[in-house]
Design a protein around this motif. Structure first.
Motif, PDB file in Angstrom:
ATOM      1  N   TRP A 191       0.820  -1.203   0.000  1.00 21.62           N
ATOM      2  CA  TRP A 191       0.000   0.000   0.000  1.00 21.62           C
ATOM      3  C   TRP A 191       0.864   1.267   0.000  1.00 21.62           C
ATOM      4  O   TRP A 191       0.470   2.288  -0.576  1.00 21.62           O
ATOM      5  CB  TRP A 191      -0.941   0.004   1.197  1.00 21.62           C
ATOM      6  CG  TRP A 191      -2.041  -0.992   1.056  1.00 21.62           C
ATOM      7  CD1 TRP A 191      -2.234  -2.137   1.764  1.00 21.62           C
ATOM      8  CD2 TRP A 191      -3.108  -0.944   0.093  1.00 21.62           C
ATOM      9  NE1 TRP A 191      -3.339  -2.818   1.332  1.00 21.62           N
ATOM     10  CE2 TRP A 191      -3.904  -2.105   0.302  1.00 21.62           C
ATOM     11  CE3 TRP A 191      -3.463  -0.048  -0.914  1.00 21.62           C
ATOM     12  CZ2 TRP A 191      -5.030  -2.382  -0.465  1.00 21.62           C
ATOM     13  CZ3 TRP A 191      -4.592  -0.314  -1.680  1.00 21.62           C
ATOM     14  CH2 TRP A 191      -5.345  -1.468  -1.448  1.00 21.62           C
ATOM     15  N   THR A 192       2.036   1.201   0.614  1.00 19.35           N
ATOM     16  CA  THR A 192       2.926   2.361   0.589  1.00 19.35           C
ATOM     17  C   THR A 192       3.384   2.675  -0.822  1.00 19.35           C
ATOM     18  O   THR A 192       3.435   3.837  -1.244  1.00 19.35           O
ATOM     19  CB  THR A 192       4.150   2.114   1.498  1.00 19.35           C
ATOM     20  OG1 THR A 192       3.698   1.882   2.831  1.00 19.35           O
ATOM     21  CG2 THR A 192       5.093   3.308   1.474  1.00 19.35           C
ATOM     22  N   LEU A 193       3.727   1.626  -1.563  1.00 17.67           N
ATOM     23  CA  LEU A 193       4.197   1.816  -2.931  1.00 17.67           C
ATOM     24  C   LEU A 193       3.050   2.036  -3.919  1.00 17.67           C
ATOM     25  O   LEU A 193       3.195   2.773  -4.903  1.00 17.67           O
ATOM     26  CB  LEU A 193       5.030   0.609  -3.373  1.00 17.67           C
ATOM     27  CG  LEU A 193       6.330   0.353  -2.591  1.00 17.67           C
ATOM     28  CD1 LEU A 193       6.987  -0.919  -3.070  1.00 17.67           C
ATOM     29  CD2 LEU A 193       7.280   1.544  -2.739  1.00 17.67           C
ATOM     30  N   GLY A 194       1.906   1.402  -3.647  1.00  9.98           N
ATOM     31  CA  GLY A 194       0.817   1.459  -4.608  1.00  9.98           C
ATOM     32  C   GLY A 194      -0.129   2.624  -4.457  1.00  9.98           C
ATOM     33  O   GLY A 194      -0.751   3.054  -5.437  1.00  9.98           O
ATOM     34  N   THR A 195      -0.237   3.181  -3.265  1.00 16.62           N
ATOM     35  CA  THR A 195      -1.196   4.269  -3.032  1.00 16.62           C
ATOM     36  C   THR A 195      -0.917   5.514  -3.853  1.00 16.62           C
ATOM     37  O   THR A 195      -1.841   6.067  -4.471  1.00 16.62           O
ATOM     38  CB  THR A 195      -1.254   4.616  -1.537  1.00 16.62           C
ATOM     39  OG1 THR A 195      -1.677   3.468  -0.796  1.00 16.62           O
ATOM     40  CG2 THR A 195      -2.219   5.758  -1.291  1.00 16.62           C
ATOM     41  N   PRO A 196       0.311   6.026  -3.915  1.00 18.23           N
ATOM     42  CA  PRO A 196       0.544   7.242  -4.722  1.00 18.23           C
ATOM     43  C   PRO A 196       0.170   7.059  -6.182  1.00 18.23           C
ATOM     44  O   PRO A 196      -0.479   7.937  -6.778  1.00 18.23           O
ATOM     45  CB  PRO A 196       2.050   7.487  -4.553  1.00 18.23           C
ATOM     46  CG  PRO A 196       2.403   6.829  -3.264  1.00 18.23           C
ATOM     47  CD  PRO A 196       1.531   5.618  -3.191  1.00 18.23           C
ATOM     48  N   ALA A 197       0.566   5.941  -6.769  1.00 20.45           N
ATOM     49  CA  ALA A 197       0.237   5.698  -8.181  1.00 20.45           C
ATOM     50  C   ALA A 197      -1.271   5.554  -8.365  1.00 20.45           C
ATOM     51  O   ALA A 197      -1.837   6.049  -9.360  1.00 20.45           O
ATOM     52  CB  ALA A 197       0.959   4.443  -8.678  1.00 20.45           C
ATOM     53  N   THR A 198      -1.933   4.889  -7.417  1.00 13.36           N
ATOM     54  CA  THR A 198      -3.379   4.713  -7.517  1.00 13.36           C
ATOM     55  C   THR A 198      -4.105   6.050  -7.416  1.00 13.36           C
ATOM     56  O   THR A 198      -5.039   6.329  -8.188  1.00 13.36           O
ATOM     57  CB  THR A 198      -3.874   3.768  -6.414  1.00 13.36           C
ATOM     58  OG1 THR A 198      -3.199   2.510  -6.516  1.00 13.36           O
ATOM     59  CG2 THR A 198      -5.368   3.551  -6.517  1.00 13.36           C
ATOM     60  N   LEU A 199      -3.697   6.894  -6.466  1.00 14.18           N
ATOM     61  CA  LEU A 199      -4.313   8.213  -6.329  1.00 14.18           C
ATOM     62  C   LEU A 199      -4.097   9.049  -7.576  1.00 14.18           C
ATOM     63  O   LEU A 199      -5.000   9.761  -8.035  1.00 14.18           O
ATOM     64  CB  LEU A 199      -3.739   8.926  -5.101  1.00 14.18           C
ATOM     65  CG  LEU A 199      -4.162   8.369  -3.742  1.00 14.18           C
ATOM     66  CD1 LEU A 199      -3.447   9.111  -2.621  1.00 14.18           C
ATOM     67  CD2 LEU A 199      -5.674   8.461  -3.563  1.00 14.18           C
ATOM     68  N   TRP A 200      -2.880   8.993  -8.122  1.00 14.75           N
ATOM     69  CA  TRP A 200      -2.589   9.740  -9.350  1.00 14.75           C
ATOM     70  C   TRP A 200      -3.505   9.285 -10.477  1.00 14.75           C
ATOM     71  O   TRP A 200      -4.051  10.104 -11.220  1.00 14.75           O
ATOM     72  CB  TRP A 200      -1.114   9.537  -9.721  1.00 14.75           C
ATOM     73  CG  TRP A 200      -0.696  10.254 -10.972  1.00 14.75           C
ATOM     74  CD1 TRP A 200      -0.854   9.845 -12.262  1.00 14.75           C
ATOM     75  CD2 TRP A 200      -0.078  11.539 -11.055  1.00 14.75           C
ATOM     76  NE1 TRP A 200      -0.367  10.769 -13.134  1.00 14.75           N
ATOM     77  CE2 TRP A 200       0.116  11.826 -12.421  1.00 14.75           C
ATOM     78  CE3 TRP A 200       0.343  12.468 -10.090  1.00 14.75           C
ATOM     79  CZ2 TRP A 200       0.720  12.998 -12.851  1.00 14.75           C
ATOM     80  CZ3 TRP A 200       0.938  13.638 -10.532  1.00 14.75           C
ATOM     81  CH2 TRP A 200       1.115  13.896 -11.891  1.00 14.75           C
ATOM     82  N   LEU A 201      -3.680   7.969 -10.626  1.00 19.50           N
ATOM     83  CA  LEU A 201      -4.523   7.425 -11.680  1.00 19.50           C
ATOM     84  C   LEU A 201      -5.975   7.838 -11.497  1.00 19.50           C
ATOM     85  O   LEU A 201      -6.656   8.226 -12.459  1.00 19.50           O
ATOM     86  CB  LEU A 201      -4.400   5.897 -11.686  1.00 19.50           C
ATOM     87  CG  LEU A 201      -5.198   5.144 -12.750  1.00 19.50           C
ATOM     88  CD1 LEU A 201      -4.689   5.500 -14.138  1.00 19.50           C
ATOM     89  CD2 LEU A 201      -5.103   3.633 -12.517  1.00 19.50           C
TER      90      LEU A 201
END
Length: 294
Positions: free
Chosen positions: A12-22
């Motif tokens: 979730w630490t690595l995936g959250t920023p990319a998910t929010l950006w998307l």
């Protein structure tokens, strides 16, 4: 690689920023445009508002998109994109082959020359091409020197060939690179075996080389065809208003015409065509026996 469930915090630490950006910069705007495509301009005090909309009023914008004039532009866009894609394949295939079979020390330089145009802004490249093809440019002046012998002058700018040439010029690297990736990994012993068994160069190409490089061909076709569908800058600068593609119509709806609902509907119709093309690509690649292009 460890299962993500056993490292949930890291995931979730690595995936959250990319998910929010998307979500924020892609899915949310796309959802808004989808809603807008089923909306219409608001009517305030008997006058059509410029910036206000009445949301979810129906499918009128999609009905407008099947207007004969719009359909003709769609057909023109598909036709010109197909011509440019085929031209890129015919030009790019031999170039990719030549790079693969040239001395290894020269390959990085050749690939650099292929991707070098990406270092320059598309708008600048288009204006440069317009200058070259113009009546005073190298190509235009040379052509006029030849046609002048027969007593007439030509102007390439504003014609269909200029638009096709511009599309090929811009998107040719997208064809060469996947072809190079596939051909470079092709087992050359298959070609040698075919020739040793008595097949001609043409037979070897048609029955061995072409099927094995088909995934690269399909990938290149997709990478060229889809961007061509949405291109508006080249047709605007090299073709003019009489050579509009559907991208020009969409751009005008979000620009001078200020009809965002209709522009949104056209965008989703174009997206549907793109999805159909991608489904065809998926089907072809899953039924191909080539060496792969990824």
């Amino acid at each position: 690689m460890e299962d993500w469930k056993s490292n949930g915090r890291t995931f979730w630490t690595l995936g959250t920023p990319a998910t929010l950006w998307l979500v924020i910069f892609f899915l949310a705007p796309l959802a808004y445009l989808l809603v807008l495509s089923f909306s219409s301009k608001a009517v305030i005090d008997g006058q059509v508002s410029v910036n206000d909309y009445t949301y979810l009023t129906g499918i009128d914008n999609y009905v407008r998109s099947i207007n004969p004039d719009i359909i003709s532009i769609f057909i023109r866009t598909l036709w010109w994109s197909a011509l440019a894609t085929i031209a890129c394949l015919l030009v790019g295939y031999p170039i990719a082959f030549a790079i693969c079979f040239m001395p290894e020390r020269w390959r990085p330089l050749a690939l650099l020359l292929i991707v070098l145009p990406f270092w320059i802004n598309l708008l600048i490249r288009t204006y440069a091409l317009k200058t070259v093809l113009g009546a005073r440019g190298i190509v235009g002046a040379s052509l006029n020197a030849i046609t002048g012998i027969f007593g007439y002058q030509v102007d390439i700018i504003g014609t269909t060939p200029a638009v096709i040439f511009g599309l090929v010029y811009v998107f040719l690297p997208f064809m060469i690179l996947p072809l190079y990736s596939t051909i470079e990994r092709l087992d050359k012993s298959y070609l040698e075996a075919s020739l040793d068994l008595g097949a001609s160069q043409l037979q070897t190409f048609m029955k061995v080389t072409l099927p094995l490089t088909m995934p690269g061909i399909v990938t290149g076709l997709i990478l060229v065809f889809i961007p061509c569908l949405g291109m508006f800058l080249i047709s605007d600068e090299l073709g003019g208003t009489t050579s509009w593609m559907i991208g020009n119509v969409i751009q005008s709806q979000f620009g001078p015409s200020n009809d965002w609902p209709f522009g949104s509907a056209l965008s989703f119709v174009l997206m549907l065509l793109t999805i159909i093309v991608l489904v065809i690509q998926w089907y072809v690649q899953n039924h191909s026996k080539g060496v792969g292009a990824s």
